[in-house]
Design a protein around this motif. Structure first.
Motif, PDB file in Angstrom:
ATOM      1  N   UNK A   1       0.852  -1.058  -0.051  1.00  0.00           N
ATOM      2  CA  UNK A   1       0.049   0.097  -0.050  1.00  0.00           C
ATOM      3  C   UNK A   1       0.889   1.248  -0.098  1.00  0.00           C
ATOM      4  N   UNK A   2       0.468   2.294  -0.634  1.00  0.00           N
ATOM      5  CA  UNK A   2       1.150   3.321  -0.775  1.00  0.00           C
ATOM      6  C   UNK A   2       2.157   3.446  -2.004  1.00  0.00           C
ATOM      7  N   UNK A   3       2.751   4.681  -2.282  1.00  0.00           N
ATOM      8  CA  UNK A   3       3.563   4.213  -3.621  1.00  0.00           C
ATOM      9  C   UNK A   3       4.890   3.953  -3.366  1.00  0.00           C
ATOM     10  N   UNK A   4       5.550   4.022  -1.993  1.00  0.00           N
ATOM     11  CA  UNK A   4       6.804   3.715  -1.728  1.00  0.00           C
ATOM     12  C   UNK A   4       6.800   3.627  -0.418  1.00  0.00           C
ATOM     13  N   UNK A   5       7.882   2.603   0.024  1.00  0.00           N
ATOM     14  CA  UNK A   5       8.096   2.416   1.228  1.00  0.00           C
ATOM     15  C   UNK A   5       9.245   3.155   2.131  1.00  0.00           C
ATOM     16  N   UNK A   6       9.199   3.109   3.176  1.00  0.00           N
ATOM     17  CA  UNK A   6       9.988   4.115   4.110  1.00  0.00           C
ATOM     18  C   UNK A   6      10.664   3.748   5.172  1.00  0.00           C
ATOM     19  N   UNK A   7      11.714   2.971   5.046  1.00  0.00           N
ATOM     20  CA  UNK A   7      12.574   2.659   6.044  1.00  0.00           C
ATOM     21  C   UNK A   7      13.209   3.725   6.621  1.00  0.00           C
ATOM     22  N   UNK A   8      13.348   3.787   8.130  1.00  0.00           N
ATOM     23  CA  UNK A   8      13.830   4.995   8.615  1.00  0.00           C
ATOM     24  C   UNK A   8      14.993   4.735   9.555  1.00  0.00           C
ATOM     25  N   UNK A   9      15.970   5.635   9.165  1.00  0.00           N
ATOM     26  CA  UNK A   9      17.329   5.599   9.887  1.00  0.00           C
ATOM     27  C   UNK A   9      18.097   4.177   9.689  1.00  0.00           C
ATOM     28  N   UNK A  10      18.003   3.314   8.605  1.00  0.00           N
ATOM     29  CA  UNK A  10      18.752   2.231   8.432  1.00  0.00           C
ATOM     30  C   UNK A  10      18.643   2.042   6.840  1.00  0.00           C
ATOM     31  N   UNK A  11      19.670   1.218   6.290  1.00  0.00           N
ATOM     32  CA  UNK A  11      19.478   0.865   5.018  1.00  0.00           C
ATOM     33  C   UNK A  11      19.288  -0.643   4.738  1.00  0.00           C
ATOM     34  N   UNK A  12      17.966  -1.131   4.349  1.00  0.00           N
ATOM     35  CA  UNK A  12      17.663  -2.459   4.191  1.00  0.00           C
ATOM     36  C   UNK A  12      18.787  -3.294   3.412  1.00  0.00           C
TER      37      UNK A  12
ATOM     38  N   UNK B   1      31.667  -8.652   1.878  1.00  0.00           N
ATOM     39  CA  UNK B   1      30.777  -9.810   1.340  1.00  0.00           C
ATOM     40  C   UNK B   1      29.550  -9.854   1.996  1.00  0.00           C
ATOM     41  N   UNK B   2      29.524  -9.253   3.516  1.00  0.00           N
ATOM     42  CA  UNK B   2      28.393  -9.387   4.430  1.00  0.00           C
ATOM     43  C   UNK B   2      27.095  -8.461   3.864  1.00  0.00           C
ATOM     44  N   UNK B   3      25.855  -8.693   4.238  1.00  0.00           N
ATOM     45  CA  UNK B   3      24.694  -7.769   4.384  1.00  0.00           C
ATOM     46  C   UNK B   3      24.800  -7.457   5.748  1.00  0.00           C
ATOM     47  N   UNK B   4      24.454  -6.238   5.893  1.00  0.00           N
ATOM     48  CA  UNK B   4      24.567  -5.601   7.303  1.00  0.00           C
ATOM     49  C   UNK B   4      23.088  -5.281   7.524  1.00  0.00           C
ATOM     50  N   UNK B   5      22.796  -6.237   8.463  1.00  0.00           N
ATOM     51  CA  UNK B   5      21.308  -6.013   8.978  1.00  0.00           C
ATOM     52  C   UNK B   5      21.253  -5.194   9.918  1.00  0.00           C
ATOM     53  N   UNK B   6      20.111  -4.362   9.980  1.00  0.00           N
ATOM     54  CA  UNK B   6      19.922  -3.440  10.791  1.00  0.00           C
ATOM     55  C   UNK B   6      18.152  -3.325  11.084  1.00  0.00           C
ATOM     56  N   UNK B   7      18.039  -2.257  11.996  1.00  0.00           N
ATOM     57  CA  UNK B   7      16.654  -1.840  12.386  1.00  0.00           C
ATOM     58  C   UNK B   7      17.036  -0.330  12.417  1.00  0.00           C
ATOM     59  N   UNK B   8      15.798   0.343  12.779  1.00  0.00           N
ATOM     60  CA  UNK B   8      15.834   1.762  12.820  1.00  0.00           C
ATOM     61  C   UNK B   8      16.859   2.098  13.997  1.00  0.00           C
ATOM     62  N   UNK B   9      17.651   3.205  13.462  1.00  0.00           N
ATOM     63  CA  UNK B   9      18.751   3.579  14.545  1.00  0.00           C
ATOM     64  C   UNK B   9      20.046   2.774  14.006  1.00  0.00           C
ATOM     65  N   UNK B  10      20.311   2.575  12.913  1.00  0.00           N
ATOM     66  CA  UNK B  10      21.493   1.960  12.227  1.00  0.00           C
ATOM     67  C   UNK B  10      22.773   3.119  12.776  1.00  0.00           C
ATOM     68  N   UNK B  11      23.883   2.394  13.314  1.00  0.00           N
ATOM     69  CA  UNK B  11      25.065   3.224  13.304  1.00  0.00           C
ATOM     70  C   UNK B  11      26.147   2.445  12.543  1.00  0.00           C
ATOM     71  N   UNK B  12      26.526   1.293  12.576  1.00  0.00           N
ATOM     72  CA  UNK B  12      27.314   0.457  12.010  1.00  0.00           C
ATOM     73  C   UNK B  12      27.580   0.689  10.467  1.00  0.00           C
ATOM     74  N   UNK B  13      28.635   0.990   9.871  1.00  0.00           N
ATOM     75  CA  UNK B  13      28.960   1.227   8.679  1.00  0.00           C
ATOM     76  C   UNK B  13      30.327   0.555   8.090  1.00  0.00           C
ATOM     77  N   UNK B  14      30.350   0.110   6.843  1.00  0.00           N
ATOM     78  CA  UNK B  14      31.780  -0.061   6.480  1.00  0.00           C
ATOM     79  C   UNK B  14      32.654   1.021   6.117  1.00  0.00           C
ATOM     80  N   UNK B  15      34.122   1.037   6.351  1.00  0.00           N
ATOM     81  CA  UNK B  15      35.137   1.949   6.037  1.00  0.00           C
ATOM     82  C   UNK B  15      36.325   1.273   5.785  1.00  0.00           C
ATOM     83  N   UNK B  16      37.144   2.116   4.912  1.00  0.00           N
ATOM     84  CA  UNK B  16      38.305   1.479   4.417  1.00  0.00           C
ATOM     85  C   UNK B  16      39.451   2.198   5.409  1.00  0.00           C
TER      86      UNK B  16
END
Length: 608
Positions: free
Chosen positions: A270-281, A481-496
């Motif tokens: 329902x609706x035209x688009x989904x809205x994950x909040x403060x995390x990347x699916x 190569x991992x999928x970074x799983x999260x919920x609202x409030x994601x803090x972790x991210x990849x860096x070089x």
């Protein structure tokens, strides 16, 4: 404020055709009927035309939104004066009458909407969404249905109307955030649990729904927004506030309007688009059948609130935001990045600096983002992402490999040419089995993300990617190569970090890497984890395989906070076939967990 069933007694609820009628007092229901009648007479010609098109919404109405990829979210209102984000009234339990003092005194004398839009354009933004009404019920526009708006405040200006005009002058679509929840309106239920000065007796939620519908009609007819972005729906079911009816009404008023899923309690489909909040699916936003749907990540630039927070000290940095934009685009989504302007109408330097950083990168590399489609690769065996346009693959390289080579696994197409987007420099390439190997120059053009363009014959296609053990049975699971799983409030991210990619800023136990892999032979494996840790104290972690906790441990020090070391965690026994491994944090020391580089499964001699 005093009220009884259907009647409101408070200053000036409100003019229909003129501010001169500000002393008019009546109940919301009667006033709403009169105003709707006035609006329909005033706009009758346009409304008749819109109704004639109501059942024929343009088939391509979502195309511009899908192609935009990058939007600016603006949370602004009277709460900015308090400086404790947009939920200030709830978080600080400010009584209704006391909060209204802030509403009346709101006076953003330095508000310059043309300057806001100019900054948005410089940032590479393709649309804006601003709060027309947040949960506190205050309206940033001239509403005929309430005194609780910007014309009733000290500023006495239609703040939304001015921004709409500035956006149209500079060719930028604008949408409105609208909160279903309303802490001001006497008929909105439920009350806050702590409110003692606002008894609910006599309140009628049906009257509030009529008020909400009237305001939504008003917003659409008066300003013609491109998007209506709903929020604050979770206290009610769809049928409580006639979500379907509202959606139909909005489509009748403006057939090409775009509506998010929160009008419908975020129900799938329902609706035209989904809205994950403060995390990347991890794999984008999916329908129930697994197909990709239109989606948009809304995310704060800071970590504590959406509205202005005077006491904020934590901000996502420019490179991180650019990489998140790339990641979201590579998964087929839009990035709606938020700012919270100050109470005087200016935008704080931390936001301006980061927006300009993003804009500078997009000025060079925007071709790889705007109008792009999701990656054709399930995984890339290096720190990077891929977007697609036509017969071009745009490979965003975020960590420059030590051997100056990247591998595009299982690319089916014949390659026509390869080059760097920013400079046009040609790149050498070769085939290794089903993979394409690209040779890179010694140094990246941009350490945040250098874009290589691979032109191929036909529409790009790639074989499914599988993580498998080497010929010696050893299986490496790098975080890239991992999928970074999260919920609202994601803090972790990849860096070089000079030589390697690590998962960093791990401050939330709900963030974790997940790998799906395949073993050709079962047996016993020693599990090793390579990570950096030198913060003092110990962070707890658990290794799960196929939803079962198999190993637990605590972080041990490494040579430095940027230089990982390998640690043996114990042994597991696994069968041949597919498995899922997760590395989860169970406790965090000193506000930061370890920086994870990889997990390794090393076969135990004689067990296979």
């Amino acid at each position: 404020m005093e009220y009884s069933a259907g009647k409101i007694s408070q200053p000036g609820h409100r003019r229909i055709a003129s501010r001169a009628a500000s002393s008019f007092n009546s109940n919301f229901q009667n006033l709403g009927r009169a105003l709707v009648a006035g609006l329909l007479i005033f706009l009758s010609a346009g409304l008749v035309a819109v109704k004639a098109e109501a059942n024929s919404a343009p088939a391509n109405r979502l195309d511009w939104f899908r192609e935009a990829r990058f939007g600016l979210f603006i949370h602004w209102g009277v709460y900015s004066q308090i400086g404790r984000e947009e939920w200030a009234r709830e978080l600080l339990q400010i009584p209704w009458a006391e909060y209204q003092k802030y509403a009346r005194s709101f006076n953003p004398v330095n508000y310059n909407p043309r300057e806001w839009v100019r900054l948005a354009r410089e940032a590479g933004v393709r649309y804006i969404v601003i709060t027309s009404k947040h949960h506190d019920g205050f309206c940033l526009y001239d509403s005929a249905f309430t005194e609780n708006d910007s014309l009733g405040a000290r500023i006495k200006r239609d703040l939304i109307g001015e921004l709409v005009q500035a956006c149209r002058e500079q060719g930028l679509p604008i949408g409105f955030y609208y909160s279903i929840m309303d802490w001001y309106h006497p008929d909105y239920l439920p009350r806050r649990g702590w409110e003692k000065d606002r008894p609910a007796g006599g309140a009628d939620f049906r009257r509030y729904v009529s008020y909400m519908k009237s305001q939504l009609q008003e917003l659409v007819l008066k300003y013609q927004p491109a998007i209506l972005w709903f929020d604050g729906e979770w206290e009610h079911k769809n049928e409580d506030y006639d979500a379907v009816g509202i959606g139909q009404m909005l489509r009748q008023l403006k057939p090409d309007i775009i509506i998010n899923d929160r009008l419908f309690n975020r129900a799938p489909g329902l609706g035209d688009f989904g809205t994950p909040e403060n995390y990347v699916p991890a794999t984008g936003w999916r329908n129930e059948d697994g197909s990709l749907r239109l989606w948009e990540v809304c995310m704060t630039m800071n970590f504590n609130g959406w509205g202005y927070n005077h006491f904020e000290t934590e901000f996502r940095n420019g490179p991180q935001l650019i990489r998140q934009l790339i990641e979201i685009a590579s998964k087929g989504g839009n990035f709606l990045l938020n700012i919270g302007p100050r109470p005087d109408g200016t935008i704080q330097p931390e936001f301006v600096e980061r927006l300009k950083q993003i804009g500078a990168w997009l000025k060079v590399n925007g071709e790889a983002i705007y109008g792009s489609e999701p990656s054709v690769f399930e995984k890339l065996p290096f720190f990077g992402r891929c977007t697609v346009r036509g017969n071009r693959l745009y490979v965003h390289i975020m960590g420059w490999p030590q051997d100056k080579r990247i591998v595009l696994p299982g690319l089916k197409n014949k390659v026509q040419r390869a080059f760097l987007l920013a400079s046009g420099q040609k790149l050498e390439y070769s085939r290794k089995g089903n993979d394409l190997v690209i040779r890179l120059p010694e140094e990246p053009l941009d350490r945040v993300a250098t874009v290589a363009v691979i032109e191929v014959e036909g529409r790009p296609q790639a074989e499914p990617y599988r993580i498998r053990a080497g010929t010696d049975g050893r299986l490496e699971l790098p975080v890239s190569l991992a999928e970074i799983k999260s919920q609202m409030g994601q803090r972790a991210y990849l860096d070089y970090f000079y030589r390697t990619t690590m998962l960093t800023n791990w401050q939330n136990v709900n963030d974790f890497p997940e790998w799906e892999f395949e073993l050709s032979r079962g047996g016993k494996f020693e599990v090793l984890a390579s990570y950096a840790w030198q913060w003092g104290g110990k962070s707890g972690f658990v290794v799960e395989v196929d939803d079962r906790a198999v190993l637990r441990g605590e972080s041990e020090p490494s040579p430095s906070i940027y230089f990982p070391a390998s640690h043996s965690l114990g042994r597991v026994e696994l069968t041949a076939g597919k498995h899922v491994l997760r590395f989860k944090i169970t406790s965090i020391a000193n506000n930061n967990a370890l920086k994870l580089e990889k997990v390794v499964l090393r076969p135990v001699a004689g067990s296979q």
